[in-house]
Design a protein around this motif. Sequence first.
Motif, PDB file in Angstrom:
ATOM      1  N   VAL A   1       0.873  -1.177   0.000  1.00 49.21           N
ATOM      2  CA  VAL A   1       0.000   0.000   0.000  1.00 49.21           C
ATOM      3  C   VAL A   1       0.908   1.223   0.000  1.00 49.21           C
ATOM      4  N   ILE A   2       0.743   2.060  -1.012  1.00 49.95           N
ATOM      5  CA  ILE A   2       1.587   3.251  -1.141  1.00 49.95           C
ATOM      6  C   ILE A   2       0.684   4.467  -0.947  1.00 49.95           C
ATOM      7  N   ARG A   3       1.103   5.340  -0.030  1.00 51.19           N
ATOM      8  CA  ARG A   3       0.217   6.438   0.366  1.00 51.19           C
ATOM      9  C   ARG A   3       0.368   7.648  -0.543  1.00 51.19           C
ATOM     10  N   LYS A   4      -0.673   8.447  -0.525  1.00 53.25           N
ATOM     11  CA  LYS A   4      -0.661   9.680  -1.316  1.00 53.25           C
ATOM     12  C   LYS A   4       0.500  10.575  -0.869  1.00 53.25           C
ATOM     13  N   GLY A   5       1.237  11.095  -1.830  1.00 51.05           N
ATOM     14  CA  GLY A   5       2.314  12.024  -1.521  1.00 51.05           C
ATOM     15  C   GLY A   5       3.578  11.374  -0.992  1.00 51.05           C
ATOM     16  N   GLU A   6       3.617  10.062  -1.058  1.00 53.52           N
ATOM     17  CA  GLU A   6       4.770   9.355  -0.513  1.00 53.52           C
ATOM     18  C   GLU A   6       5.882   9.214  -1.563  1.00 53.52           C
ATOM     19  N   PHE A   7       7.133   9.279  -1.096  1.00 59.88           N
ATOM     20  CA  PHE A   7       8.277   8.905  -1.946  1.00 59.88           C
ATOM     21  C   PHE A   7       8.591   7.475  -1.542  1.00 59.88           C
ATOM     22  N   PHE A   8       8.189   6.554  -2.402  1.00 57.32           N
ATOM     23  CA  PHE A   8       8.256   5.133  -2.056  1.00 57.32           C
ATOM     24  C   PHE A   8       9.250   4.457  -2.992  1.00 57.32           C
ATOM     25  N   SER A   9      10.238   3.770  -2.428  1.00 57.59           N
ATOM     26  CA  SER A   9      11.237   3.119  -3.292  1.00 57.59           C
ATOM     27  C   SER A   9      11.098   1.614  -3.294  1.00 57.59           C
ATOM     28  N   LEU A  10      11.336   1.034  -4.464  1.00 59.34           N
ATOM     29  CA  LEU A  10      11.499  -0.409  -4.594  1.00 59.34           C
ATOM     30  C   LEU A  10      12.999  -0.635  -4.701  1.00 59.34           C
ATOM     31  N   LEU A  11      13.560  -1.292  -3.700  1.00 57.50           N
ATOM     32  CA  LEU A  11      15.013  -1.452  -3.620  1.00 57.50           C
ATOM     33  C   LEU A  11      15.357  -2.938  -3.658  1.00 57.50           C
ATOM     34  N   GLY A  12      16.360  -3.275  -4.467  1.00 54.82           N
ATOM     35  CA  GLY A  12      16.796  -4.675  -4.484  1.00 54.82           C
ATOM     36  C   GLY A  12      17.842  -4.866  -5.560  1.00 54.82           C
ATOM     37  N   PRO A  13      18.519  -6.009  -5.534  1.00 56.91           N
ATOM     38  CA  PRO A  13      19.564  -6.243  -6.523  1.00 56.91           C
ATOM     39  C   PRO A  13      18.981  -6.442  -7.914  1.00 56.91           C
ATOM     40  N   SER A  14      19.844  -6.364  -8.896  1.00 53.10           N
ATOM     41  CA  SER A  14      19.429  -6.546 -10.275  1.00 53.10           C
ATOM     42  C   SER A  14      18.723  -7.896 -10.444  1.00 53.10           C
ATOM     43  N   GLY A  15      17.606  -7.887 -11.146  1.00 51.07           N
ATOM     44  CA  GLY A  15      16.894  -9.135 -11.430  1.00 51.07           C
ATOM     45  C   GLY A  15      15.875  -9.532 -10.378  1.00 51.07           C
ATOM     46  N   CYS A  16      15.669  -8.702  -9.348  1.00 53.06           N
ATOM     47  CA  CYS A  16      14.743  -9.109  -8.271  1.00 53.06           C
ATOM     48  C   CYS A  16      13.286  -8.809  -8.608  1.00 53.06           C
ATOM     49  N   GLY A  17      13.038  -8.099  -9.715  1.00 50.78           N
ATOM     50  CA  GLY A  17      11.646  -7.894 -10.139  1.00 50.78           C
ATOM     51  C   GLY A  17      11.132  -6.463 -10.026  1.00 50.78           C
ATOM     52  N   LYS A  18      12.007  -5.522  -9.684  1.00 54.09           N
ATOM     53  CA  LYS A  18      11.577  -4.129  -9.482  1.00 54.09           C
ATOM     54  C   LYS A  18      10.938  -3.536 -10.744  1.00 54.09           C
ATOM     55  N   SER A  19      11.655  -3.664 -11.863  1.00 52.10           N
ATOM     56  CA  SER A  19      11.148  -3.050 -13.101  1.00 52.10           C
ATOM     57  C   SER A  19       9.891  -3.740 -13.580  1.00 52.10           C
ATOM     58  N   THR A  20       9.835  -5.048 -13.387  1.00 45.07           N
ATOM     59  CA  THR A  20       8.636  -5.778 -13.795  1.00 45.07           C
ATOM     60  C   THR A  20       7.426  -5.243 -13.039  1.00 45.07           C
ATOM     61  N   LEU A  21       7.590  -5.022 -11.743  1.00 47.78           N
ATOM     62  CA  LEU A  21       6.482  -4.502 -10.946  1.00 47.78           C
ATOM     63  C   LEU A  21       6.076  -3.103 -11.423  1.00 47.78           C
ATOM     64  N   LEU A  22       7.068  -2.276 -11.721  1.00 46.51           N
ATOM     65  CA  LEU A  22       6.778  -0.917 -12.180  1.00 46.51           C
ATOM     66  C   LEU A  22       6.042  -0.950 -13.524  1.00 46.51           C
TER      67      LEU A  22
END
Length: 374
Positions: A30-51
């Motif tokens: 759950v990402i809140r309004k006005g939040e700076f929320f980061s997806l952090l993890g090593p290469s290949g962990c799925g960050k870009s896929t989720l985005l």
Amino acid sequence: MQNSNLLNLEIRNIHKRYDSQTALSNIDLVIRKGEFFSLLGPSGCGKSTLLRILAGLESADEGEIWWNGRRIDQLPARERPFNMVFQKYALFPHLSVFENIAFGLRLKGVATAEIRSRVDEVLTLMSLAGFSERMPETLSGGQQQRVALARALANRPECVLLDEPLAALDQKLREHMQTELRLLQRRLGLTFIFVTHDQEEAMLLSDRIAVMNAGRVEQVSTPRELYEAPQSVFCARFVGRRNEILGTVQRRDAGWVDLSFGDRVILRGRSVGATPGSGVDGKTETRFFVRPERLRILTANANPSEGWNTLVGEVVQVVFRGTYSEVVFAVTGGANESTLLRAFTDEGATTTVGDQVRVEFSPQETHVFSGVDE
Ligand code: ADP
């Protein structure tokens, strides 16, 4: 139903496979309004896929995406409330800065006068006034990335998805852009979802961070919580510096583990999550984790703190780091003679290579995780 004024984006149980490989499993955020929320993890962990799934550039195999109480995962990309900024600026090389920013607005059929005013507005916002007729190739990397951001903002999205937007910039420019990005996000009150593999960048920018590992979310918390109370071995190793001390489990009780280190030394640590180690006491090895700034070097006459862990060792390196020194010492008396520990201290000036030191650290600051020894 939660209060939708506070709730911006809800990601429910997202799963994604590519052929036989799982890219994302069981993602709930759950990402809140006005939040700076980061997806952090090593290469290949799925960050870009989720985005990309959020943006609608990719579809999930399972799961739902809700925006302010409305389900949006079946909407085409252009109808979602997001705009995306990529690592490579992805500007059209044959179009001027103005036309690059205007491009999406023209496609949407925004009136010409409105386009002009919106482009001028974002150019000013991004400190690019006067650049509108320039071609992308005449701009520096930082300026090009600002144009890419301006283009995303011209659409007036409520939420901006940023996929490693600063990764291609050199260190100095990157630091500058980090500050700009944070100020801009605050000023406009936008929700930012920011992908990065750089833990320092995530710690610096974010209100909250989701640490991802192999397609799963390991922990969601503020930068401080993540650093001080990592919930898994992976998070403890991925974020910040740490010491690891390998020893044998002697006893476990009510959230605490006693570890023997060599013949005589017993150390105590706090167990995180389920009591770690399923093996037999006296036989199972495990690791204690403690941050370098939590080690206190005891001066010759100092009294040790009651109930704290102590170790002795010989200093092998002292590195001056400006506001603190990093003292590396080889622990003596342990079963494993090669254990090197690091202390961050402002006592560095009085410590030199070859000194025998006594070091103490609180059991409260010493963590042991389930899974580390399995
Ligand atoms: P990250 O952004 O964290 O580096 P990605 O989301 O790009 O990770 O990738 C997650 C996993 O999915 C990786 O193992 C990657 O190889 C795989 N993957 C990503 N995109 C595709 C694709 N289009 N086809 C097949 N595998 C993919």
